[in-house]
Design an enzyme around this catalytic site. Structure first.
Site, PDB file in Angstrom:
ATOM      1  N   HIS A   1       0.840  -1.206   0.000  1.00 47.44           N
ATOM      2  CA  HIS A   1       0.000   0.000   0.000  1.00 47.44           C
ATOM      3  C   HIS A   1       0.873   1.254   0.000  1.00 47.44           C
ATOM      4  O   HIS A   1       0.670   2.174  -0.812  1.00 47.44           O
ATOM      5  CB  HIS A   1      -0.910  -0.007   1.227  1.00 47.44           C
ATOM      6  CG  HIS A   1      -1.753   1.224   1.360  1.00 47.44           C
ATOM      7  ND1 HIS A   1      -3.053   1.293   0.951  1.00 47.44           N
ATOM      8  CD2 HIS A   1      -1.461   2.462   1.874  1.00 47.44           C
ATOM      9  CE1 HIS A   1      -3.536   2.498   1.177  1.00 47.44           C
ATOM     10  NE2 HIS A   1      -2.590   3.228   1.755  1.00 47.44           N
ATOM     11  N   GLU A   2       1.851   1.285   0.915  1.00 51.26           N
ATOM     12  CA  GLU A   2       2.736   2.460   0.974  1.00 51.26           C
ATOM     13  C   GLU A   2       3.610   2.573  -0.265  1.00 51.26           C
ATOM     14  O   GLU A   2       3.954   3.670  -0.693  1.00 51.26           O
ATOM     15  CB  GLU A   2       3.590   2.391   2.247  1.00 51.26           C
ATOM     16  CG  GLU A   2       2.793   2.392   3.547  1.00 51.26           C
ATOM     17  CD  GLU A   2       1.822   3.559   3.641  1.00 51.26           C
ATOM     18  OE1 GLU A   2       2.111   4.639   3.080  1.00 51.26           O
ATOM     19  OE2 GLU A   2       0.759   3.396   4.286  1.00 51.26           O
TER      20      GLU A   2
ATOM     21  N   HIS B   1       2.037   4.597  -2.852  1.00 53.07           N
ATOM     22  CA  HIS B   1       2.225   6.047  -2.706  1.00 53.07           C
ATOM     23  C   HIS B   1       3.655   6.452  -3.089  1.00 53.07           C
ATOM     24  O   HIS B   1       3.876   7.490  -3.710  1.00 53.07           O
ATOM     25  CB  HIS B   1       1.982   6.466  -1.248  1.00 53.07           C
ATOM     26  CG  HIS B   1       0.572   6.277  -0.776  1.00 53.07           C
ATOM     27  ND1 HIS B   1      -0.510   6.778  -1.458  1.00 53.07           N
ATOM     28  CD2 HIS B   1       0.074   5.661   0.333  1.00 53.07           C
ATOM     29  CE1 HIS B   1      -1.618   6.473  -0.796  1.00 53.07           C
ATOM     30  NE2 HIS B   1      -1.288   5.786   0.286  1.00 53.07           N
TER      31      HIS B   1
END
Length: 443
Positions: free
Chosen positions: A25-26, A29
């Site tokens: 998920h990170e 980003h």
């Protein structure tokens, strides 16, 4: 293998999967942020004290002590203070001071040459891509895991072999002692059908699937029909008369349908009293998106009703009420479910592994949908702020007014703290409930 060891292995499997899901998920980003030349100072899994970290280039990568999330730190998340960057006097108000301090902190690491590498200066579309990168990664992971589940491990599919034969006819919600005089034999038991029999024909029609045969049985109540099975290599023919019985209505998702009060719906249909053996059958690629869509729909339904469901969890945790098996659970609850699945030695290993993969797929869909909620500090809140900035700039341009510049999302910090506090409280409640009154999924 020892059930306790299997339970621990299941928990470890999901714990690693959760950590990997957060990391990816990170990463969703991090990658677009770097592609758009934003300076990323930290990429961390977890919160709190740092357990381990290593700096590579301009970014510090590491793990923190509390494994309940992660973050990517980018310089210049908020526009700078309009004055000299110093904190304003507290007389301006606590909320104003919080915003001022946040702006200052966002620019502490802005050095020479970084003026055009700050997040707040990005075009709106780039901000949205960076913030949607995390949920998009979880959606992708969920889709991949769903494909592995369906196309690799397969889906549990009913065969034409009988797994069990009910001894007694029992009304919905009732129990009968099989050895008592109240036990009225089911048509299957009365006709001598046995577990392991493979049904080959029913009422003169060749049986090719359990679902097809079930529809014939349901339509044959009160009528005597011939049924042929293969038993120990030999063909055996018997006569059965399905009885009219109230059976649950099964929806298109394979689950019992419920009425407005949450009670199962029933219908009067023909009944024999037999259950099917199942086996894991690989599914075509065309089944992946529908199952993923159904999973996302169910997660969205839980999130839309989250306040009411959390209240229900609280009531169950502090009373004798049972937990809703379809309600929210914490990472502790997910780990417990994984351990229970892994320890079910009566279920084939392939099916257990498939269930664990499916659990991780559902978790990634939940992470994606939950992070799209348009409230700070969630990704959806940042996306909403970027969209507002875009609309504000477009309106100013249409009416010939000066560009209002980047939207100062730091002004929403009071709301951010409220939401963050609520999320922490909810997490603590769910963890407590999963310890003192865990969800009973398997009956």
């Amino acid at each position: 293998m020892n059930p306790v060891i299997l339970f621990i292995l299941g928990v470890v499997f999901v714990a690693i999967g959760v950590a990997a899901s957060i990391a990816l998920h990170e990463l969703g980003h991090l990658v677009p942020a770097k592609l758009f030349k934003v300076r990323v100072t930290k990429y961390m899994i977890g919160f709190g004290p740092t357990l381990w970290s290593r700096k590579k280039g301009e970014t510090e990568y590491g793990f923190k002590a509390i494994p309940l999330g992660g973050f990517v730190a980018m310089i210049g998340m908020y526009p700078p203070n309009t004055q000299d960057g110093s904190v304003r006097p507290s007389s301006t108000g606590m909320f104003q001071t919080l915003a001022t301090e946040a702006r200052s902190a966002a620019h502490e690491e802005v050095g020479p040459g970084d003026e055009n590498r700050v997040f707040y200066k990005l075009p709106v579309w780039k901000k949205i891509i960076i913030m949607l990168g995390g949920p998009a990664m979880n959606l992708l992971v969920g889709l991949v895991l769903t494909a592995v589940l369906l196309m690799g491990f397969g889906a549990a599919t009913a065969t034409t072999t009988i797994a069990d034969v009910s001894k007694c006819q029992v009304a919905a919600g009732e129990t009968v002692d099989p050895d008592s005089e109240a036990c009225k034999p089911t048509p299957a038991a009365a006709s001598g059908l046995l577990p392991g029999d493979r049904v080959t024909s029913f009422d003169g029609k060749a049986v090719t699937s359990w679902e097809e045969m079930t529809s014939w049985i349901r339509a044959s109540s009160g009528r005597e029909v011939q049924m042929t099975v293969e038993r120990d290599g030999a063909s055996v023919t018997t006569t059965v008369t399905p009885v009219l019985s109230a059976r649950p209505i099964i929806g298109v998702d394979g689950r019992p349908e419920k009425d407005a009060d949450g009670k199962a719906k029933y219908q009067e249909v023909g009944f024999l009293g037999i259950g099917a053996q199942t086996e894991m059958v690989p599914q075509p690629a065309s089944t992946v998106l529908p199952l993923a869509g159904e999973n996302i729909r169910q997660v969205a339904g839980v999130i839309l009703n989250l306040p009411a469901r959390v209240v229900g969890v609280a009531q169950a945790a502090f009373s004798e009420e049972p937990r809703d098996p379809n309600g929210p659970i914490s990472v502790v609850g997910v780990g417990r479910v994984a351990g229970e699945v892994a320890a079910m030695e009566e279920i084939p290993v392939q099916a257990r592994l498939g269930a664990l993969v499916g659990l991780l797929a559902g978790l990634n869909f939940a992470l994606a949908v939950f992070n799209l909620v348009p409230l700070l500090p969630l990704d959806g809140g940042h996306v909403a702020g970027a969209l507002y900035e875009g609309v504000r700039r477009r309106v100013a341009k249409i009416f010939g007014k000066p560009d209002p510049g980047a939207f100062d999302i730091a002004k929403l910090l009071p709301l951010t703290y409220v939401v963050a506090s609520a999320l922490l409280a909810m997490s603590a409640l769910l963890i407590y409930a999963d310890i003192v009154k865990p969800v009973n999924i398997f009956g």
